[in-house]
Design a protein around this motif. Structure first.
Motif, PDB file in Angstrom:
ATOM      1  N   ALA A  46      19.148 -15.551 -30.307  1.00  0.00           N
ATOM      2  CA  ALA A  46      19.661 -16.000 -29.010  1.00  0.00           C
ATOM      3  C   ALA A  46      21.132 -16.384 -29.116  1.00  0.00           C
ATOM      4  O   ALA A  46      21.951 -16.014 -28.268  1.00  0.00           O
ATOM      5  N   LYS A  47      21.489 -17.111 -30.158  1.00  0.00           N
ATOM      6  CA  LYS A  47      22.893 -17.514 -30.377  1.00  0.00           C
ATOM      7  C   LYS A  47      23.785 -16.292 -30.550  1.00  0.00           C
ATOM      8  O   LYS A  47      24.915 -16.262 -30.053  1.00  0.00           O
ATOM      9  N   SER A  48      23.293 -15.282 -31.271  1.00  0.00           N
ATOM     10  CA  SER A  48      24.112 -14.089 -31.505  1.00  0.00           C
ATOM     11  C   SER A  48      24.383 -13.337 -30.207  1.00  0.00           C
ATOM     12  O   SER A  48      25.409 -12.678 -30.067  1.00  0.00           O
ATOM     13  N   THR A  55      22.868 -23.845 -26.388  1.00  0.00           N
ATOM     14  CA  THR A  55      22.276 -24.891 -27.219  1.00  0.00           C
ATOM     15  C   THR A  55      20.852 -24.490 -27.553  1.00  0.00           C
ATOM     16  O   THR A  55      20.103 -24.045 -26.675  1.00  0.00           O
ATOM     17  N   THR A  56      20.475 -24.635 -28.806  1.00  0.00           N
ATOM     18  CA  THR A  56      19.118 -24.256 -29.229  1.00  0.00           C
ATOM     19  C   THR A  56      18.359 -25.480 -29.721  1.00  0.00           C
ATOM     20  O   THR A  56      18.950 -26.436 -30.227  1.00  0.00           O
ATOM     21  N   PHE A  57      17.052 -25.400 -29.550  1.00  0.00           N
ATOM     22  CA  PHE A  57      16.158 -26.492 -29.933  1.00  0.00           C
ATOM     23  C   PHE A  57      14.937 -25.914 -30.647  1.00  0.00           C
ATOM     24  O   PHE A  57      14.488 -24.824 -30.300  1.00  0.00           O
ATOM     25  N   THR A  58      14.397 -26.647 -31.592  1.00  0.00           N
ATOM     26  CA  THR A  58      13.139 -26.242 -32.220  1.00  0.00           C
ATOM     27  C   THR A  58      11.954 -26.927 -31.537  1.00  0.00           C
ATOM     28  O   THR A  58      10.819 -26.715 -31.920  1.00  0.00           O
ATOM     29  N   SER A  59      12.240 -27.725 -30.525  1.00  0.00           N
ATOM     30  CA  SER A  59      11.198 -28.439 -29.788  1.00  0.00           C
ATOM     31  C   SER A  59      11.393 -28.227 -28.293  1.00  0.00           C
ATOM     32  O   SER A  59      12.492 -28.436 -27.765  1.00  0.00           O
TER      33      SER A  59
END
Length: 200
Positions: A46-48, A55-59
């Protein structure tokens, strides 16, 4: 009108399809601001695609309570749809839930009850196959009685996806659907050039 800040919860096959549609400008009124997934590789993907502003989250809960989104699209395993939708609505977020609504009736009923308590929010299910000519024809067969609902349900309940009765009917449907000429344009939008034959 300002853009809706969207967070996608679950960036697997379906979530990333939605992400690509946003990237490709198919929803210009949406800005993807956050993605949550338990798989770090999915977050890197997603970031790429969206760059460092994403902003990314693991939760999922962290995304929901981050303040970075106005709405969430829930594309996780079916069991989690109701609980995440409820949490998001209770946090004041608009919610789009991928199909199915859930696995257990009581969870889905609870999700619908919470939605009813928040009329200020948009809450909907993504039933995107309702306009698919194949399913329209199957629905017509069921409604006309040509394919009795009891036979279709019986076949399904016995774990047989398509009984001989259903297969015969669906073969007919498939032949009719194959008559439809579908042409993909540059934007991957589909135009049905002939549809009248299905109604005969």
């Amino acid at each position: 009108m300002s853009k809706v800040r969207l967070g996608i919860i679950g960036y697997g096959n379906i979530g990333s399809q939605h992400g690509r549609a946003i990237r490709d400008g198919k929803t210009p009124q949406v800005d993807l601001t956050a993605v949550a997934d338990i798989d770090e590789k999915r977050l890197e993907l997603a970031k790429s695609i969206f760059g460092e502003h994403l902003t990314t989250f693991t939760s999922a809960s962290e995304l929901i309570h981050s303040g970075l989104v106005d709405a969430v699209l829930i594309a996780v395993p079916h069991y989690e749809h109701p609980s995440l939708a409820i949490e998001a609505m209770e946090a004041g977020l608009h919610v789009l839930v991928e199909k199915p609504a859930g696995v257990y009736t009581k969870q889905v009923e609870k999700m619908n009850e919470v939605a009813a308590k928040h009329p200020e929010l948009v809450y909907c299910m993504d039933f995107n196959q309702r306009t698919n000519p194949l399913y329209i024809k199957v629905k017509d067969l069921l409604e006309s009685g040509e394919l009795p609902l009891e036979e279709a349900l019986s076949a399904f309940q016995q774990g047989v996806a398509l009984s001989k009765v259903c297969m015969t009917k669906l073969n007919t449907v498939q032949q009719e659907v194959e008559k439809i000429v579908v042409a993909a344009d540059d934007d991957n939008e589909y135009e049905l050039e002939t549809f009248a034959e299905l109604e005969d």
